[in-house]
Write an enzyme that holds these catalytic residues in place. Structure first.
Site, PDB file in Angstrom:
ATOM      1  N   ARG A 178       4.124  -2.789  -4.477  1.00 45.48           N
ATOM      2  CA  ARG A 178       3.343  -3.787  -3.739  1.00 45.48           C
ATOM      3  C   ARG A 178       3.291  -5.108  -4.497  1.00 45.48           C
ATOM      4  NH1 ARG A 178      -1.454  -1.194  -1.484  1.00 45.48           N
ATOM      5  NH2 ARG A 178       0.060  -0.615   0.082  1.00 45.48           N
ATOM      6  N   LYS A 182       3.121  11.725  -2.237  1.00 45.16           N
ATOM      7  CA  LYS A 182       2.274  10.560  -2.515  1.00 45.16           C
ATOM      8  C   LYS A 182       0.930  10.808  -1.860  1.00 45.16           C
ATOM      9  CE  LYS A 182       1.888   5.567  -2.428  1.00 45.16           C
ATOM     10  NZ  LYS A 182       2.497   4.301  -1.986  1.00 45.16           N
ATOM     11  N   ASN A 236      -0.367   4.766  -9.473  1.00 45.62           N
ATOM     12  CA  ASN A 236      -0.212   3.655  -8.552  1.00 45.62           C
ATOM     13  C   ASN A 236      -1.583   3.044  -8.309  1.00 45.62           C
ATOM     14  OD1 ASN A 236       0.150   2.004  -6.299  1.00 45.62           O
ATOM     15  ND2 ASN A 236       1.289   3.516  -5.140  1.00 45.62           N
ATOM     16  N   CYS A 280      -1.052   6.906   3.526  1.00 41.75           N
ATOM     17  CA  CYS A 280      -1.391   5.794   4.417  1.00 41.75           C
ATOM     18  C   CYS A 280      -2.707   6.042   5.138  1.00 41.75           C
ATOM     19  CB  CYS A 280      -0.270   5.565   5.430  1.00 41.75           C
ATOM     20  SG  CYS A 280       1.199   4.849   4.668  1.00 41.75           S
TER      21      CYS A 280
END
Length: 186
Positions: free
Chosen positions: A172, A92, A148, A54
């Site tokens: 998403r 991630k 991703n 993030c």
């Protein structure tokens, strides 16, 4: 922290009741390994994912999200989660973060015993996945690689797999209703 634990525990239970054979994971942000290790104790939670991804300022300002990739103690952090977790562990990472060596992080994750490496293969100024990076990570490691970014069509899913990813993330696109294919068509 107790409230978050209870919410995740409840959600895992609801999912497993409805879909007992599905794999359930939780993507988690924490400044220390302990909360992730605690969440890994939830019955039927299959995978905990360390979020080094993030980029929201409220997360990066406290050393979470993509700023985790720059932590000098990242190796110790990951090893502790892997060693003490009751579930499998995924990491991630956001790719192409300034000052971060993508391959070094991928190898670190593998060396620490992470089960899955989930790479958001974004590249500044490019509105498609960094397939070259996925290929490079695939060639340099033996870790289970989840690609991703921009997987919203059969063509992009195949490009991700052909680049060396073992799987891909569509969350998403699926959540936004912009998934224009059926997974069974791949």
């Amino acid at each position: 922290q107790e409230e978050i634990y209870s919410v995740i525990e409840n959600e895992v239970s609801l999912i497993k009741e409805k879909y007992p054979n599905i794999t359930v994971f939780a993507n988690l942000r924490a400044t220390s390994p302990e909360p992730i290790i605690k969440i890994s104790n939830i019955t039927n939670l299959d995978i905990v994912e360390i979020n080094c991804h993030c980029r929201q300022e409220e997360l990066t300002s406290i050393g979470c999200g993509q700023n985790m990739l720059k932590r000098p103690d990242l190796e110790d952090y990951i090893k502790e989660v892997v060693k003490k977790s009751k579930s499998k562990v995924s990491l991630k990472m956001r790719a192409n973060v300034e000052g971060v060596d993508n391959i070094e992080i991928a190898k670190l994750a593998e060396d620490c015993g992470v089960d899955y490496l989930h790479v958001d293969a974004m590249k500044k100024g490019i509105f498609d996945a960094d397939y070259d990076l996925i290929k490079e990570i695939s060639n340099e490691t033996n870790i289970f690689l989840i690609g991703n970014n921009s997987v919203n069509s059969i063509e992009n899913a195949k490009k991700m797999l052909n680049s060396g990813a073992n799987g891909f993330s569509i969350a998403r696109a699926a959540i936004k209703g912009k998934l224009d294919f059926n997974l069974n068509d791949i």
